[in-house]
Design a protein around this motif. Structure first.
Motif, PDB file in Angstrom:
ATOM      1  N   LEU A  66       0.841  -1.195   0.247  1.00 32.72           N
ATOM      2  CA  LEU A  66      -0.061  -0.027  -0.016  1.00 32.72           C
ATOM      3  C   LEU A  66       0.816   1.147  -0.056  1.00 32.72           C
ATOM      4  O   LEU A  66       0.639   2.208  -0.740  1.00 32.72           O
ATOM      5  N   LYS A  67       1.938   1.310   0.894  1.00 33.60           N
ATOM      6  CA  LYS A  67       2.774   2.196   0.904  1.00 33.60           C
ATOM      7  C   LYS A  67       3.404   2.546  -0.593  1.00 33.60           C
ATOM      8  O   LYS A  67       3.634   3.820  -0.918  1.00 33.60           O
ATOM      9  N   GLU A  68       3.834   1.666  -1.353  1.00 35.24           N
ATOM     10  CA  GLU A  68       4.450   1.764  -2.563  1.00 35.24           C
ATOM     11  C   GLU A  68       3.600   2.195  -3.717  1.00 35.24           C
ATOM     12  O   GLU A  68       4.002   3.217  -4.334  1.00 35.24           O
ATOM     13  N   THR A  69       2.374   1.717  -3.371  1.00 37.53           N
ATOM     14  CA  THR A  69       1.247   2.186  -4.138  1.00 37.53           C
ATOM     15  C   THR A  69       0.925   3.632  -4.168  1.00 37.53           C
ATOM     16  O   THR A  69       1.043   4.551  -5.196  1.00 37.53           O
ATOM     17  N   SER A  70       0.940   4.083  -2.913  1.00 40.90           N
ATOM     18  CA  SER A  70       0.625   5.489  -2.806  1.00 40.90           C
ATOM     19  C   SER A  70       1.806   6.529  -2.906  1.00 40.90           C
ATOM     20  O   SER A  70       1.732   7.572  -3.725  1.00 40.90           O
ATOM     21  N   GLU A  71       3.013   5.774  -2.795  1.00 42.23           N
ATOM     22  CA  GLU A  71       4.317   6.615  -2.994  1.00 42.23           C
ATOM     23  C   GLU A  71       4.442   6.911  -4.759  1.00 42.23           C
ATOM     24  O   GLU A  71       4.904   7.887  -5.305  1.00 42.23           O
ATOM     25  N   ARG A  72       3.977   5.978  -5.472  1.00 41.13           N
ATOM     26  CA  ARG A  72       3.947   6.070  -6.880  1.00 41.13           C
ATOM     27  C   ARG A  72       3.182   7.248  -7.339  1.00 41.13           C
ATOM     28  O   ARG A  72       3.360   7.868  -8.483  1.00 41.13           O
ATOM     29  N   LYS A  73       2.055   7.725  -6.544  1.00 41.18           N
ATOM     30  CA  LYS A  73       1.384   8.968  -7.059  1.00 41.18           C
ATOM     31  C   LYS A  73       1.770  10.106  -6.550  1.00 41.18           C
ATOM     32  O   LYS A  73       1.334  11.156  -6.823  1.00 41.18           O
ATOM     33  N   LEU A  74       2.788  10.087  -5.648  1.00 45.14           N
ATOM     34  CA  LEU A  74       3.031  11.502  -4.958  1.00 45.14           C
ATOM     35  C   LEU A  74       4.070  12.197  -5.956  1.00 45.14           C
ATOM     36  O   LEU A  74       4.761  11.736  -6.767  1.00 45.14           O
ATOM     37  N   LEU A  75       3.912  13.497  -5.850  1.00 38.95           N
ATOM     38  CA  LEU A  75       4.819  14.381  -6.650  1.00 38.95           C
ATOM     39  C   LEU A  75       6.059  14.631  -6.031  1.00 38.95           C
ATOM     40  O   LEU A  75       6.047  14.704  -4.607  1.00 38.95           O
TER      41      LEU A  75
END
Length: 169
Positions: free
Chosen positions: A102-111
């Motif tokens: 979940l952390k890796e998925t959310s980090e993919r979307k961060l600017l």
């Protein structure tokens, strides 16, 4: 049972038998479930048979993939690892894949932060482009440029011309 040409690329027929009452069906010898073969003769396929063996009888499927076919090859030489999450299809060389956390998925979307070293690299390149082409600072705020950057570098946020004027001169 009528004679049927069993020319499957793998020896799937070690685990199935064609139903005597209906040539369009094959019965699993391990669990007695019947499966459609999609038709008769040349229209019949073994896809559903292979998928059943793969999902319900993984050990037999793994053994089947490692067995050489009649042509002397084993479908590309790959083998199945029983501890892999997603076993590779015969003939592919896909490495073990894992699901993102979940952390890796959310980090993919961060600017990227405006002061991130990766961002600074692109700030410099944009400033260099403006200087070399003798352009005004306004192109960085135009819709076309914003779309281009959003598609090529989704994590990068193009700063406004005020940032460029203060930091890239």
């Amino acid at each position: 049972m009528s004679p049927v040409n069993k020319k499957s690329p793998i020896k799937i027929w070690e685990y199935y038998e064609i139903c005597s009452e209906n040539n369009k069906l094959a019965q699993c010898l391990l669990c007695s479930i019947k499966f459609s073969r999609g038709g008769e003769g040349k229209k019949a396929t073994t896809t559903s048979l292979k998928n059943h063996l793969k999902t319900k009888h993984a050990d037999q499927y793994a053994a089947l993939i490692n067995v050489p076919t009649t042509s002397g090859s084993n479908m590309g030489g790959t083998s199945i690892s029983t501890d892999a999450k997603m076993p590779a299809e015969p003939g592919t060389s896909r490495s073990k894949e894992r699901q993102l956390t979940l952390k890796e998925t959310s980090e993919r979307k961060l600017l990227w932060d405006i002061n991130d070293p990766k961002s600074i690299k692109y700030h410099y390149l944009i400033g260099e482009m403006i200087a070399l082409d003798n352009e005004p600072l306004s192109p960085v705020e135009r819709v076309g440029f914003q779309r281009l950057m959003a598609n090529t570098l989704p994590h990068y946020k193009v700063p406004g011309r005020t940032y460029d004027r203060e930091n890239c001169s």
